[in-house]
Design a protein around this motif. Structure first.
Motif, short mmCIF file in Angstrom:
data_model
loop_
_atom_site.label_atom_id
_atom_site.label_comp_id
_atom_site.label_asym_id
_atom_site.label_seq_id
_atom_site.Cartn_x
_atom_site.Cartn_y
_atom_site.Cartn_z
N ALA A 1 -40.54 18.74 8.86
CA ALA A 1 -40.40 18.13 7.55
C ALA A 1 -40.35 16.71 7.42
O ALA A 1 -41.09 15.81 6.90
N VAL A 2 -39.40 16.23 8.63
CA VAL A 2 -39.41 14.80 8.77
C VAL A 2 -40.77 14.06 9.36
O VAL A 2 -41.27 13.12 8.85
N LEU A 3 -41.23 14.80 10.30
CA LEU A 3 -42.53 14.28 10.53
C LEU A 3 -43.75 14.39 9.45
O LEU A 3 -44.51 13.29 9.46
N ASP A 4 -43.53 15.34 8.83
CA ASP A 4 -44.70 15.45 7.61
C ASP A 4 -44.13 13.96 6.53
O ASP A 4 -45.22 13.36 6.12
N ARG A 5 -43.11 13.86 6.57
CA ARG A 5 -42.67 12.79 5.41
C ARG A 5 -43.21 11.38 6.27
O ARG A 5 -43.50 10.31 5.65
N LEU A 6 -42.99 11.27 7.56
CA LEU A 6 -43.67 10.23 8.28
C LEU A 6 -44.84 9.97 8.18
O LEU A 6 -45.42 8.72 8.24
N GLY A 7 -45.56 11.08 7.86
CA GLY A 7 -47.17 11.01 7.52
C GLY A 7 -47.42 10.18 6.44
O GLY A 7 -48.60 9.75 6.03
N GLU A 8 -46.42 10.03 5.38
CA GLU A 8 -46.53 9.34 3.93
C GLU A 8 -46.73 7.70 4.36
O GLU A 8 -47.34 7.25 3.44
N LEU A 9 -46.51 7.32 5.53
CA LEU A 9 -46.40 5.93 5.94
C LEU A 9 -47.87 5.45 5.77
O LEU A 9 -47.92 4.13 5.21
N ALA A 10 -48.77 6.07 5.92
CA ALA A 10 -49.98 5.49 5.87
C ALA A 10 -50.68 5.23 4.61
O ALA A 10 -51.42 4.11 4.51
N GLY A 11 -50.06 5.76 3.49
CA GLY A 11 -50.64 5.24 2.25
C GLY A 11 -49.69 4.40 1.50
O GLY A 11 -49.94 4.02 0.34
N LEU A 12 -48.65 3.84 2.15
CA LEU A 12 -47.89 2.77 1.65
C LEU A 12 -47.71 1.55 1.90
O LEU A 12 -48.19 1.46 3.11
N ALA A 13 -47.37 0.57 1.23
CA ALA A 13 -47.21 -0.84 1.66
C ALA A 13 -45.96 -0.93 2.64
O ALA A 13 -45.16 -0.16 2.64
N PRO A 14 -46.29 -1.72 3.51
CA PRO A 14 -45.10 -2.03 4.24
C PRO A 14 -43.72 -2.13 4.04
O PRO A 14 -42.77 -1.56 4.56
N SER A 15 -43.41 -2.72 2.90
CA SER A 15 -42.25 -3.13 2.09
C SER A 15 -41.89 -1.83 1.79
O SER A 15 -40.43 -1.67 1.71
N ASP A 16 -42.37 -0.50 1.57
CA ASP A 16 -42.03 0.87 1.24
C ASP A 16 -41.57 1.55 2.42
O ASP A 16 -41.09 2.77 2.18
N HIS A 17 -42.03 1.20 3.54
CA HIS A 17 -41.65 2.00 4.78
C HIS A 17 -40.23 2.26 5.10
O HIS A 17 -39.77 3.37 5.58
N ILE A 18 -39.35 1.10 4.82
CA ILE A 18 -38.03 1.29 5.06
C ILE A 18 -37.34 2.48 4.65
O ILE A 18 -36.41 3.23 5.34
N ASP A 19 -37.65 2.74 3.31
CA ASP A 19 -36.97 4.04 2.79
C ASP A 19 -37.39 5.29 3.46
O ASP A 19 -36.50 6.02 3.70
N ILE A 20 -38.58 5.51 3.91
CA ILE A 20 -38.86 6.51 4.58
C ILE A 20 -38.28 6.50 6.10
O ILE A 20 -37.89 7.53 6.53
N TYR A 21 -38.45 5.54 6.54
CA TYR A 21 -37.69 5.37 8.04
C TYR A 21 -36.14 5.79 7.80
O TYR A 21 -35.45 6.55 8.84
N GLU A 22 -35.32 5.26 6.93
CA GLU A 22 -33.84 5.65 6.44
C GLU A 22 -33.79 7.17 6.51
O GLU A 22 -33.12 7.67 6.88
N ASP A 23 -34.72 7.44 5.48
CA ASP A 23 -34.54 9.07 5.26
C ASP A 23 -34.88 10.18 6.54
O ASP A 23 -34.13 10.85 6.77
N ALA A 24 -35.91 9.33 7.20
CA ALA A 24 -35.99 10.33 8.57
C ALA A 24 -34.85 10.12 9.36
O ALA A 24 -34.51 11.10 10.07
N HIS A 25 -34.17 8.91 9.64
CA HIS A 25 -33.27 8.93 10.49
C HIS A 25 -31.83 9.64 9.99
O HIS A 25 -31.46 10.30 10.99
N ARG A 26 -31.57 9.70 9.00
CA ARG A 26 -30.60 10.52 8.30
C ARG A 26 -30.91 11.82 8.48
O ARG A 26 -29.93 12.56 9.24
#
Length: 83
Positions: free
Chosen positions: A38-63
């Motif tokens: 599920a975390v790896l799937d969530r990281l797959g969402e990065l491709a469609g987002l602006a770099p400024s939105d990446h931090i939320d996904i990285y923090e969620d994946a880390h947690r």
């Protein structure tokens, strides 16, 4: 005339990119752990987002990965990770 014609391809390209991101097949072998996959799937969402939105996904994946590791340590007793 130029404004309408110039906007149409950009809008279509954005739509095509969005559809491609939604239909993205994971580029990883499933781990067999639904929580990790599920975390790896969530990281797959990065491709469609602006770099400024990446931090939320990285923090969620880390947690989520941190919680998974803590739970794995509890499954193996208090001495997990001890030599």
């Amino acid at each position: 005339m130029g404004t309408v014609e110039d906007d149409t391809p950009v809008g279509e390209a954005t739509t095509a990119e969005t559809v491609a991101a939604e239909e993205h097949t994971p580029e990883y072998d499933p781990t067999g752990r639904p929580d990790v996959d599920a975390v790896l799937d969530r990281l797959g969402e990065l491709a469609g987002l602006a770099p400024s939105d990446h931090i939320d996904i990285y923090e969620d994946a880390h947690r989520r990965l941190h919680e998974t590791l803590l739970a794995a340590g509890e499954d193996h007793g208090d001495d997990a990770g001890q030599p």
